[in-house]
Design an enzyme around this catalytic site. Structure first.
Site, short mmCIF file in Angstrom:
data_model
loop_
_atom_site.label_atom_id
_atom_site.label_comp_id
_atom_site.label_asym_id
_atom_site.label_seq_id
_atom_site.Cartn_x
_atom_site.Cartn_y
_atom_site.Cartn_z
N LEU A 215 -23.86 12.87 -15.37
CA LEU A 215 -24.02 11.61 -15.94
C LEU A 215 -24.90 11.64 -17.06
O LEU A 215 -25.99 11.50 -16.72
CB LEU A 215 -24.30 10.77 -14.62
N HIS A 216 -24.63 11.05 -18.17
CA HIS A 216 -25.49 10.99 -19.40
C HIS A 216 -25.16 9.89 -20.31
O HIS A 216 -25.82 9.54 -21.16
CB HIS A 216 -25.68 12.28 -20.01
N ARG A 217 -23.97 9.33 -20.26
CA ARG A 217 -23.18 8.53 -21.40
C ARG A 217 -24.08 7.73 -21.45
O ARG A 217 -24.46 6.83 -20.59
CB ARG A 217 -21.81 8.05 -21.24
#
Ligand code: UD1
Length: 374
Positions: A215-217
């Site tokens: 997860l990084h957006r």
């Protein structure tokens, strides 16, 4: 020293490294090119986001590291442009090759075309049609200014034609990231046996089933409410299946800032620092399913035949949904869990590997580029 056409290749951030590796090899193997010149912008600078990729993928040390580091998009893009220009003046390549959709891609592309160097874009024509995504802006702009555009899926060509780009410039060659995947899968399966934290080793030793998550957006992690909802969905899923969660530095910081550590600090959630390419690939290949908001992982899971649950509202890689194992679920907790339950119950989508994802995209790029120069 190999004589020939000199291509300057640019990398900046983690998802660029696995794309450039087979391209450098293909340029070296092709008789028409001299040794490629490699510029690393330094957009990603942590050891965990950079060093092991070069080593594991056999990418040569960059000839120049611009060391730009983090900053706002304006600062980062401007710094890359300022620092890239003198390198270009000095090297005077026959063309500049950029990959993907990160800030380094558009920044170096813009400097190059303003100085009238031909620009080659690998992974052209992908569109999420979501202009709130920084990568979408980078994709649209880079494609507009490129002379040679290499696409990974058939549908990309129509996006480019719709934007007024002429057909002769567009070439469907397949996916260089999948070249890297096939070239490294055996090593990845071995590397996974040695992988870092004891908790992961314990899961593997027991032959226990597990899921992976990344997860990084910005749209998912910068807003505390969305971030909490997504983490909560993962926490609930981890009660049925342990989740290995290699965490991007940005996400780690946001979780701390938002006071959400308690959600991930529990037995079924195995949170680690970002993993190397081989460890990540090996773990994905052995996992039951992958939760992600990454672009590349949607493609890698399709190539591996592993179900992928994409926690975004859209994807710029529709072939992974239409033909592959990907399901785009959005960020609603109940919806994520419903699809998760369905994968557990049915095994998820089977899918097939898309056209030309055959491990030979980079040699095609080298050959078409050589012909273009002739
Ligand atoms: C970038 C790309 C994204 C890609 C992602 C993969 C853009 C616009 N985005 O997003 O397309 O999917 O890389 O990782 O180019 N940081 C570190 N160490 C690092 C790098 C970053 O601590 O080595 C932290 C910094 O606090 C930084 C934040 O992560 O501010 C974001 O980094 P940045 O390069 O701006 O974008 P990513 O979110 O990594």
């Amino acid at each position: 020293m190999k004589e020939g056409i000199k291509i300057l290749c640019v990398v900046g951030a983690r998802p660029n490294f696995m794309k450039i590796a087979p391209i450098i090899k293909a340029l070296r193997d092709h008789a028409c090119f001299s040794e490629p010149f490699l510029v690393h912008t330094g957009q990603h600078y942590d050891a965990s986001m950079k060093h092991c990729f070069f080593e594991q993928l056999g990418i040569p040390e960059p000839d120049v590291d611009l060391e730009v580091g983090s900053g706002s998009h304006a600062v980062q893009t401007a710094q890359i442009m300022l620092r890239f220009e003198p390198v270009l003046d000095d090297i005077r390549p026959a063309a500049v090759l950029v990959v993907g959709d990160v800030n380094s891609t558009v920044a170096c592309g813009l400097v190059s075309v303003k100085k009238q160097y031909p620009l080659i874009h690998v992974e052209a024509g992908l569109r999420s049609y979501d202009r709130a995504m920084p990568e979408e802006i980078n994709r649209v702009l880079t494609d507009q200014i490129s002379d040679l555009l290499f696409t990974t899926e058939r549908g990309a060509e129509q996006h480019l034609l719709d934007e007024g780009i002429s057909r002769e410039r567009i070439h469907f060659v397949g996916n260089v990231m999948i070249d890297t995947l096939y070239a490294n899968l055996d090593r990845a399966m071995e590397a996974v046996e040695e992988v870092g934290p004891g908790e992961i080793r314990a899961i593997l030793a027991k032959r226990q089933e597990f899921a992976m998550a990344t997860l990084h957006r910005p749209s998912n992690v910068d807003d505390a409410v969305t971030l909490e909802r997504l983490l909560d969905a993962l926490r609930q899923a981890s009660e049925q299946l342990p989740i290995i969660f290699p965490m991007h530095p940005r996400t780690h910081q946001r979780i701390k800032d938002a006071g959400l550590c308690h959600i991930i600090d529990r037995p079924g959630m195995v949170v680690t620092h970002p993993l190397g390419y081989l460890e990540m690939l090996g773990l994905m290949a052995r996992s039951r399913l992958v939760f992600t908001d990454s672009g590349g992982i949607q493609e890698e899971t399709t190539a591996l035949g592993i179900p992928c649950i994409t926690m975004r509202e859209n994807t710029e890689r529709p072939v992974t949904v239409e033909e592959g194992t990907n399901t785009v679920v959005g960020t609603d907790r109940e919806k994520i869990l419903r699809v998760f339950e369905n994968v557990l119950a049915t095994g998820g989508k089977h899918g097939r590997v898309p056209e030309l994802w055959d491990g030979k995209a980079a040699p095609r790029i080298a050959e078409i580029t050589a012909r273009w120069f002739q």
